[in-house]
Design a protein around this motif. Structure first.
Motif, PDB file in Angstrom:
ATOM      1  N   CYS A 105       0.831  -1.210   0.000  1.00 27.87           N
ATOM      2  CA  CYS A 105       0.000   0.000   0.000  1.00 27.87           C
ATOM      3  C   CYS A 105       0.863   1.257   0.000  1.00 27.87           C
ATOM      4  N   GLU A 106       1.945   1.247   0.760  1.00 26.54           N
ATOM      5  CA  GLU A 106       2.816   2.423   0.844  1.00 26.54           C
ATOM      6  C   GLU A 106       3.565   2.665  -0.465  1.00 26.54           C
ATOM      7  N   ALA A 107       3.710   1.626  -1.286  1.00 24.71           N
ATOM      8  CA  ALA A 107       4.424   1.781  -2.558  1.00 24.71           C
ATOM      9  C   ALA A 107       3.585   2.490  -3.618  1.00 24.71           C
ATOM     10  N   VAL A 108       2.283   2.562  -3.414  1.00 21.65           N
ATOM     11  CA  VAL A 108       1.392   3.104  -4.442  1.00 21.65           C
ATOM     12  C   VAL A 108       1.638   4.595  -4.649  1.00 21.65           C
ATOM     13  N   ARG A 109       1.888   4.967  -5.892  1.00 25.24           N
ATOM     14  CA  ARG A 109       2.030   6.377  -6.269  1.00 25.24           C
ATOM     15  C   ARG A 109       1.964   6.473  -7.783  1.00 25.24           C
ATOM     16  N   PRO A 110       1.588   7.615  -8.319  1.00 24.09           N
ATOM     17  CA  PRO A 110       1.488   7.753  -9.778  1.00 24.09           C
ATOM     18  C   PRO A 110       2.831   7.496 -10.458  1.00 24.09           C
ATOM     19  N   ASP A 144      -0.391  12.253  -5.336  1.00 24.13           N
ATOM     20  CA  ASP A 144       0.957  12.139  -4.768  1.00 24.13           C
ATOM     21  C   ASP A 144       1.199  10.840  -4.001  1.00 24.13           C
ATOM     22  N   GLY A 145       0.322   9.853  -4.164  1.00 26.46           N
ATOM     23  CA  GLY A 145       0.518   8.594  -3.458  1.00 26.46           C
ATOM     24  C   GLY A 145      -0.674   7.684  -3.619  1.00 26.46           C
ATOM     25  N   GLY A 146      -1.121   7.124  -2.500  1.00 31.24           N
ATOM     26  CA  GLY A 146      -2.288   6.248  -2.518  1.00 31.24           C
ATOM     27  C   GLY A 146      -3.121   6.457  -1.273  1.00 31.24           C
ATOM     28  N   ARG A 147      -4.397   6.122  -1.363  1.00 31.02           N
ATOM     29  CA  ARG A 147      -5.314   6.259  -0.223  1.00 31.02           C
ATOM     30  C   ARG A 147      -6.103   4.969  -0.089  1.00 31.02           C
ATOM     31  N   ARG A 148      -6.072   4.406   1.114  1.00 28.04           N
ATOM     32  CA  ARG A 148      -6.826   3.180   1.353  1.00 28.04           C
ATOM     33  C   ARG A 148      -8.310   3.507   1.531  1.00 28.04           C
ATOM     34  N   LEU A 149      -9.155   2.660   0.973  1.00 27.93           N
ATOM     35  CA  LEU A 149     -10.597   2.808   1.137  1.00 27.93           C
ATOM     36  C   LEU A 149     -11.135   1.871   2.208  1.00 27.93           C
ATOM     37  N   ASN A 150     -10.234   1.147   2.853  1.00 30.28           N
ATOM     38  CA  ASN A 150     -10.591   0.335   4.026  1.00 30.28           C
ATOM     39  C   ASN A 150      -9.726   0.772   5.191  1.00 30.28           C
ATOM     40  N   ALA A 151     -10.349   0.858   6.360  1.00 31.79           N
ATOM     41  CA  ALA A 151      -9.636   1.453   7.495  1.00 31.79           C
ATOM     42  C   ALA A 151      -9.689   0.603   8.752  1.00 31.79           C
ATOM     43  N   ILE A 176      -4.607 -10.403   4.016  1.00 29.75           N
ATOM     44  CA  ILE A 176      -5.065  -9.078   4.444  1.00 29.75           C
ATOM     45  C   ILE A 176      -5.233  -8.248   3.181  1.00 29.75           C
ATOM     46  N   GLU A 177      -6.379  -7.578   3.051  1.00 33.16           N
ATOM     47  CA  GLU A 177      -6.697  -6.877   1.804  1.00 33.16           C
ATOM     48  C   GLU A 177      -7.383  -5.549   2.062  1.00 33.16           C
ATOM     49  N   ASP A 178      -6.879  -4.527   1.391  1.00 30.79           N
ATOM     50  CA  ASP A 178      -7.533  -3.223   1.326  1.00 30.79           C
ATOM     51  C   ASP A 178      -7.695  -2.830  -0.131  1.00 30.79           C
ATOM     52  N   ILE A 179      -8.703  -2.020  -0.409  1.00 27.73           N
ATOM     53  CA  ILE A 179      -8.808  -1.345  -1.696  1.00 27.73           C
ATOM     54  C   ILE A 179      -8.066  -0.017  -1.578  1.00 27.73           C
ATOM     55  N   VAL A 180      -7.250   0.274  -2.575  1.00 25.91           N
ATOM     56  CA  VAL A 180      -6.427   1.488  -2.582  1.00 25.91           C
ATOM     57  C   VAL A 180      -6.733   2.260  -3.863  1.00 25.91           C
ATOM     58  N   THR A 181      -6.830   3.572  -3.759  1.00 23.57           N
ATOM     59  CA  THR A 181      -6.953   4.406  -4.945  1.00 23.57           C
ATOM     60  C   THR A 181      -5.705   5.267  -5.080  1.00 23.57           C
ATOM     61  N   VAL A 182      -5.260   5.450  -6.302  1.00 26.94           N
ATOM     62  CA  VAL A 182      -4.079   6.260  -6.585  1.00 26.94           C
ATOM     63  C   VAL A 182      -4.482   7.738  -6.518  1.00 26.94           C
ATOM     64  N   THR A 183      -3.729   8.523  -5.752  1.00 22.91           N
ATOM     65  CA  THR A 183      -3.962   9.959  -5.648  1.00 22.91           C
ATOM     66  C   THR A 183      -2.886  10.697  -6.440  1.00 22.91           C
ATOM     67  N   ALA A 191       5.079   1.283 -12.158  1.00 18.15           N
ATOM     68  CA  ALA A 191       4.399   0.199 -12.861  1.00 18.15           C
ATOM     69  C   ALA A 191       3.558  -0.612 -11.889  1.00 18.15           C
ATOM     70  N   CYS A 192       2.435  -1.140 -12.386  1.00 20.24           N
ATOM     71  CA  CYS A 192       1.576  -1.989 -11.556  1.00 20.24           C
ATOM     72  C   CYS A 192       2.375  -3.117 -10.911  1.00 20.24           C
ATOM     73  N   GLN A 193       3.300  -3.712 -11.672  1.00 20.98           N
ATOM     74  CA  GLN A 193       4.056  -4.838 -11.143  1.00 20.98           C
ATOM     75  C   GLN A 193       4.906  -4.460  -9.941  1.00 20.98           C
ATOM     76  N   GLU A 194       5.216  -3.178  -9.795  1.00 19.65           N
ATOM     77  CA  GLU A 194       6.057  -2.770  -8.675  1.00 19.65           C
ATOM     78  C   GLU A 194       5.337  -2.979  -7.344  1.00 19.65           C
ATOM     79  N   VAL A 195       4.015  -2.797  -7.310  1.00 22.47           N
ATOM     80  CA  VAL A 195       3.251  -3.044  -6.080  1.00 22.47           C
ATOM     81  C   VAL A 195       3.369  -4.517  -5.701  1.00 22.47           C
ATOM     82  N   ASP A 196       3.258  -5.386  -6.699  1.00 21.45           N
ATOM     83  CA  ASP A 196       3.417  -6.817  -6.450  1.00 21.45           C
ATOM     84  C   ASP A 196       4.827  -7.129  -5.952  1.00 21.45           C
TER      85      ASP A 196
END
Length: 370
Positions: A268-273, A354-361, A345-352, A276-281
């Motif tokens: 989740c912390e790796a998410v940013r504009p 400057d980073g990412g925001r979790r939609l599960n808290a 463990i799973e959260d939905i994340v949206t790309v902002t 590459a998608c594969q980088e999160v994996d």
């Protein structure tokens, strides 16, 4: 105060269809052919009351108004869609109605859930046309969400969170997986979901199967239990996973859970504009690999979510598309020890921007249940 979102307007749907047609042209396609299903709903707002063998087909061609071919008996239901209708009556040849709308030598993107009989019918009428799966030709068609879509996804995520908070209060020990799954479904509906798509309850060794369906196994003291549940609220998906334990865990169980929690947080912390998608994996997987459990993480780290609970983009090795603000997807690493237990463990994340925001808290720690 109502939590009903602002409805999508005819202008919203027209803009989507215009963008889709332009994307088709950019991809070298003559247009798009969209059958009943999530793509049709997203593009037009129209969902047939029943999906039958009768041809219903949206034809999007760059520079032309969208046309929806429909059975005559369903034309009144489709009248509200911002498209031109072309209807056909039972007994007539629907492909004779649809084929004049196509370039006789064009190549078209076709929605994945189109019936083979309809595609073959078009090919018979227009033997020089070509076709490509929409997921292959335009995988990012629905991937970037606007603010109204993000509001719906956030509401769905909040409802799933509320469901998890309440399921922690029910008794697990001595009850069947199916009973807890029923509780999850009732809670999702109670928190505003119109549709429940899945309620995975994997107890003990069943948790080592990532797609285990709740069964007749009785949950017992000492079980690790994987919970994965979601559905649709306001037409948009929820999907979250947490792993709980019945009574106090062993040191190994607590260790494995902490490894997954750390991997999920890293992803989740790796998410940013721009990455590459594969980088999160890669980031999430590296934590599990380094801990010595790499062979037990047996699926991709995430999938997109929107009007369906699984759609592009996918967080998986080989997916080099960059993340873009507005993309939404799951981050859900896991460890699955055959015959013993699993953790996810799973959260939905949206790309902002400057980073990412979790939609599960909800708390990602190992919750203890009775």
């Amino acid at each position: 105060m109502s939590d009903e979102p602002t409805p999508f307007t005819a202008d919203d749907y027209r803009a989507r269809m215009e963008r889709a047609a332009a994307s088709a042209a950019d991809a070298g396609l003559a247009g798009l052919l969209v059958a009943p299903g999530p793509d049709l709903v997203w593009l037009t707002g129209y969902q047939p009351t029943a999906i039958t063998e009768r041809l219903t087909l949206l034809v999007l061609t760059p520079g032309s108004d969208p046309v929806l071919v429909v059975p005559a008996l369903e034309a009144p239901d489709a009248a509200g869609a911002p498209v031109t209708l072309r209807d056909w009556k039972d007994g007539a040849d629907p492909y004779a109605v649809a084929s004049p709308l196509l370039d006789a030598q064009g190549r078209y993107g076709v929605s994945d859930n189109a019936w083979a009989m309809h595609l073959l019918g078009l090919q018979r009428a227009l033997p020089d046309t070509g076709y490509a799966s929409l997921t292959d030709a335009l995988p990012m068609l629905r991937a970037v969400k606007d603010r109204h879509e993000l509001q719906r996804l956030a509401a769905a995520g909040a409802a799933a969170d509320a469901t998890y908070e309440e399921i922690l209060k029910v008794r697990f020990a001595g009850r069947k997986e199916t009973e807890v799954a029923g509780d999850l479904a009732d809670l999702l509906l109670g928190h505003g979901h119109s549709q429940v798509d899945f309620t995975v309850v994997g107890s003990g060794p069943n948790g080592a199967n990532p797609h285990h369906e709740a069964g007749e196994r009785t949950i017992t003291e000492g079980d690790m239990v994987v919970l994965d549940f979601g559905g649709l609220k306001h037409g948009y998906g929820s999907d979250t996973s947490r792993t709980v334990h019945v009574g106090e865990p062993t040191a190994e169980e607590a260790k494995v859970h902490e490894i997954v929690r750390t991997a999920q947080n890293a992803g989740c912390e790796a998410v940013r504009p721009g990455i590459a998608c594969q980088e999160v994996d890669r980031v999430a997987r590296a934590v599990i690999d380094d801990a010595g459990y790499g062979e037990y993480f047996i699926h991709r780290t995430g999938h997109g979510i929107g009007v369906t609970t699984h759609e592009p983009p996918y967080m998986v090795e080989g997916e080099e598309r960059p993340l873009v603000p507005g993309m939404c997807f799951s981050v859900e690493p896991g460890i699955y020890l055959p015959g013993r237990f699993g953790v996810r463990i799973e959260d939905i994340v949206t790309v902002t921007e400057d980073g990412g925001r979790r939609l599960n808290a909800t708390d990602r720690g190992l919750a203890i249940v009775e």
